[in-house]
Motif scaffolding. Structure first.
Motif, PDB file in Angstrom:
ATOM      1  N   ARG A  52       0.836  -1.197   0.000  1.00  0.00           N
ATOM      2  CA  ARG A  52       0.000   0.000   0.000  1.00  0.00           C
ATOM      3  C   ARG A  52       0.877   1.255   0.000  1.00  0.00           C
ATOM      4  NH1 ARG A  52      -4.694   0.245   4.248  1.00  0.00           N
ATOM      5  NH2 ARG A  52      -5.836  -0.601   2.487  1.00  0.00           N
ATOM      6  N   LYS A  54       3.853   1.487  -1.133  1.00  0.00           N
ATOM      7  CA  LYS A  54       4.476   1.595  -2.441  1.00  0.00           C
ATOM      8  C   LYS A  54       3.530   2.209  -3.460  1.00  0.00           C
ATOM      9  CE  LYS A  54       7.847  -0.034  -3.828  1.00  0.00           C
ATOM     10  NZ  LYS A  54       8.712  -0.650  -4.833  1.00  0.00           N
ATOM     11  N   ARG A  55       2.282   1.813  -3.402  1.00  0.00           N
ATOM     12  CA  ARG A  55       1.304   2.368  -4.343  1.00  0.00           C
ATOM     13  C   ARG A  55       1.179   3.872  -4.196  1.00  0.00           C
ATOM     14  NH1 ARG A  55      -1.421  -2.218  -3.375  1.00  0.00           N
ATOM     15  NH2 ARG A  55      -2.779  -1.355  -1.784  1.00  0.00           N
ATOM     16  N   PHE A  56       1.523   4.389  -3.019  1.00  0.00           N
ATOM     17  CA  PHE A  56       1.419   5.835  -2.824  1.00  0.00           C
ATOM     18  C   PHE A  56       2.765   6.539  -2.893  1.00  0.00           C
ATOM     19  CE2 PHE A  56      -2.586   4.325  -1.070  1.00  0.00           C
ATOM     20  CZ  PHE A  56      -3.436   5.087  -1.844  1.00  0.00           C
ATOM     21  N   GLY A  57       3.738   5.832  -3.468  1.00  0.00           N
ATOM     22  CA  GLY A  57       4.993   6.503  -3.795  1.00  0.00           C
ATOM     23  C   GLY A  57       5.974   6.678  -2.658  1.00  0.00           C
ATOM     24  N   PHE A  70       4.271   2.180  14.241  1.00  0.00           N
ATOM     25  CA  PHE A  70       2.938   1.792  14.690  1.00  0.00           C
ATOM     26  C   PHE A  70       2.909   0.367  15.234  1.00  0.00           C
ATOM     27  CE2 PHE A  70       1.534   5.445  12.207  1.00  0.00           C
ATOM     28  CZ  PHE A  70       0.629   5.981  13.115  1.00  0.00           C
ATOM     29  N   LYS A  90       0.691  12.338   9.898  1.00  0.00           N
ATOM     30  CA  LYS A  90       0.336  11.420   8.811  1.00  0.00           C
ATOM     31  C   LYS A  90      -1.116  11.621   8.390  1.00  0.00           C
ATOM     32  CE  LYS A  90       4.151   9.769   8.032  1.00  0.00           C
ATOM     33  NZ  LYS A  90       4.785  10.082   6.741  1.00  0.00           N
ATOM     34  N   LEU A  91      -1.961  11.863   9.382  1.00  0.00           N
ATOM     35  CA  LEU A  91      -3.373  12.084   9.086  1.00  0.00           C
ATOM     36  C   LEU A  91      -3.546  13.315   8.201  1.00  0.00           C
ATOM     37  CD1 LEU A  91      -6.251  11.148   9.656  1.00  0.00           C
ATOM     38  CD2 LEU A  91      -6.278  12.632  11.648  1.00  0.00           C
ATOM     39  N   VAL A  94      -2.481  12.474   4.679  1.00  0.00           N
ATOM     40  CA  VAL A  94      -3.481  11.666   3.994  1.00  0.00           C
ATOM     41  C   VAL A  94      -4.648  12.539   3.538  1.00  0.00           C
ATOM     42  CG1 VAL A  94      -5.191   9.854   4.330  1.00  0.00           C
ATOM     43  CG2 VAL A  94      -2.862   9.500   5.097  1.00  0.00           C
ATOM     44  N   ARG A  97      -3.691  14.411   0.484  1.00  0.00           N
ATOM     45  CA  ARG A  97      -3.692  13.506  -0.664  1.00  0.00           C
ATOM     46  C   ARG A  97      -5.108  13.288  -1.196  1.00  0.00           C
ATOM     47  NH1 ARG A  97       0.912   9.954  -2.250  1.00  0.00           N
ATOM     48  NH2 ARG A  97       2.633  10.909  -1.157  1.00  0.00           N
ATOM     49  N   ILE A  98      -6.029  13.105  -0.273  1.00  0.00           N
ATOM     50  CA  ILE A  98      -7.409  12.872  -0.685  1.00  0.00           C
ATOM     51  C   ILE A  98      -7.942  14.093  -1.437  1.00  0.00           C
ATOM     52  CG2 ILE A  98      -9.764  12.539   0.157  1.00  0.00           C
ATOM     53  CD1 ILE A  98      -8.658  10.777   2.344  1.00  0.00           C
ATOM     54  N   LEU A 101      -6.494  14.211  -4.868  1.00  0.00           N
ATOM     55  CA  LEU A 101      -7.081  13.202  -5.756  1.00  0.00           C
ATOM     56  C   LEU A 101      -8.489  13.592  -6.185  1.00  0.00           C
ATOM     57  CD1 LEU A 101      -5.942   9.701  -4.504  1.00  0.00           C
ATOM     58  CD2 LEU A 101      -5.509  10.801  -6.690  1.00  0.00           C
TER      59      LEU A 101
ATOM     60  N   ARG B  55       4.119  12.297  -6.900  1.00  0.00           N
ATOM     61  CA  ARG B  55       3.614  12.145  -5.540  1.00  0.00           C
ATOM     62  C   ARG B  55       2.731  10.917  -5.403  1.00  0.00           C
ATOM     63  NH1 ARG B  55       3.354  17.576  -5.620  1.00  0.00           N
ATOM     64  NH2 ARG B  55       1.172  17.680  -6.198  1.00  0.00           N
ATOM     65  N   PHE B  56       2.148  10.465  -6.513  1.00  0.00           N
ATOM     66  CA  PHE B  56       1.277   9.296  -6.448  1.00  0.00           C
ATOM     67  C   PHE B  56       1.962   8.048  -6.967  1.00  0.00           C
ATOM     68  CE2 PHE B  56      -1.757  12.783  -6.195  1.00  0.00           C
ATOM     69  CZ  PHE B  56      -2.361  12.417  -5.014  1.00  0.00           C
ATOM     70  N   GLY B  57       3.291   8.093  -7.049  1.00  0.00           N
ATOM     71  CA  GLY B  57       4.047   6.874  -7.310  1.00  0.00           C
ATOM     72  C   GLY B  57       4.096   6.429  -8.756  1.00  0.00           C
ATOM     73  N   ARG B  97      -8.065   4.737  -5.670  1.00  0.00           N
ATOM     74  CA  ARG B  97      -7.073   5.370  -4.793  1.00  0.00           C
ATOM     75  C   ARG B  97      -7.749   6.145  -3.669  1.00  0.00           C
ATOM     76  NH1 ARG B  97      -1.276   6.092  -6.198  1.00  0.00           N
ATOM     77  NH2 ARG B  97      -1.003   4.593  -7.866  1.00  0.00           N
ATOM     78  N   GLU B 100      -9.105   3.807  -1.082  1.00  0.00           N
ATOM     79  CA  GLU B 100      -8.020   3.245  -0.282  1.00  0.00           C
ATOM     80  C   GLU B 100      -7.529   4.253   0.751  1.00  0.00           C
ATOM     81  OE1 GLU B 100      -4.124   0.467  -1.210  1.00  0.00           O
ATOM     82  OE2 GLU B 100      -4.946   1.749  -2.760  1.00  0.00           O
ATOM     83  N   LEU B 101      -7.369   5.503   0.302  1.00  0.00           N
ATOM     84  CA  LEU B 101      -6.889   6.543   1.211  1.00  0.00           C
ATOM     85  C   LEU B 101      -7.883   6.819   2.329  1.00  0.00           C
ATOM     86  CD1 LEU B 101      -5.035   9.239  -0.894  1.00  0.00           C
ATOM     87  CD2 LEU B 101      -4.151   7.789   0.912  1.00  0.00           C
ATOM     88  N   ILE B 108      -5.968   5.315  10.719  1.00  0.00           N
ATOM     89  CA  ILE B 108      -5.149   6.219  11.525  1.00  0.00           C
ATOM     90  C   ILE B 108      -5.981   6.841  12.638  1.00  0.00           C
ATOM     91  CG2 ILE B 108      -3.829   8.376  11.511  1.00  0.00           C
ATOM     92  CD1 ILE B 108      -2.829   7.723   8.783  1.00  0.00           C
TER      93      ILE B 108
END
Lengths: 121, 121
Positions: A52, A54-57, A70, A90-91, A94, A97-98, A101, B55-57, B97, B100-101, B108
């Motif tokens: 997972r 990796k999928r997000f780079g 964690f 991290k939150l 994320v 990122r959302i 996207l 950024r998205f791999g 994506r 998943e996010l 989290i």
DNA sequence: TATACCATTCACGTTAACGTAAAGAGCAAG
DNA sequence: CTTGCTCTTTACGTTAACGTGAATGGTATA
């Protein structure tokens, strides 16, 4: 309990990839009498997290940092506070990122309706 | 109009990175009389897309495929249909994506509330 | 128990995405 | 017009993330 090629097939990679992740300290499977690796269900969830990431780079080093953080025993107030701090960062990431996207999705939808409109002329 | 180091600073990379992207065919800036690169606003938006992709791999090759496809002149019904097809695939990917996010975010948040609960004992 | 297929550990090879150093040329300021 | 900085190309170096043998050993099955 799984062998290394079980996991490799399940995740669509080669056994070498899984061994490499172990080499980096991302996994620590136990061994049989004869020295072969055996993987438990918790190794599988760990691997899911890795892919997972990796999928997000993320790089494997960043992924290592995250899964190990964690995963450790969070006793001690100070450790707990540090973890919470890290988790909130991290939150935020994320969430960004959302948002990004969602913008991308709107852009694609805009392009698609434009193209479809052109097509129906 | 920007120089190469303007853009490098703006995006937090080195000039070499920008030249490398040009080498791969991701950019085609014009030149001054003396042979120096000059970048327009559309080069800037192109670069934004590239870094978003990173950024998205996505690999630079995948990014190239995407930016070029959505950039060409979409005349011709067949080309248009291919583009729409491609766009809908990308849309599905983006939606996955996002899902998943969102799951990651919930995970989290779950961890955070658990840790905070432990802290307040 | 033999055989066929896994597994193991080196160890060197490969590719993407740049880094870095050298040698030369453009250009703005004094 | 010279000084100092930035830009140019060329070319070799580097690192992450594996790929690819080679040599060896475990193990299920006929």
């Amino acid at each position: 309990m799984y062998t290394i090629s079980d996991l490799a097939e399940q995740f669509g990679v080669t056994p070498r990839t899984i061994r490499y992740y172990e080499e980096l300290g991302l996994l620590t499977p136990s061994r049989t009498e004869g020295g072969r690796r055996i993987y438990t269900a918790s190794d599988v969830t760990r691997l899911k997290l890795v892919f997972r990431g990796k999928r997000f780079g993320f790089s494997l080093d960043e992924i290592k940092e995250m899964v190990l953080l964690f995963d450790e025993d969070r006793t001690g107030e100070k450790q707990l506070k540090v973890t919470i701090q890290y988790g909130e960062e991290k939150l935020a990431e994320v969430n960004e990122r959302i948002c990004e996207l969602v913008e991308v999705r709107e852009e694609i939808e805009r392009l698609l309706t434009e193209f479809k409109g052109r097509l129906s002329e």
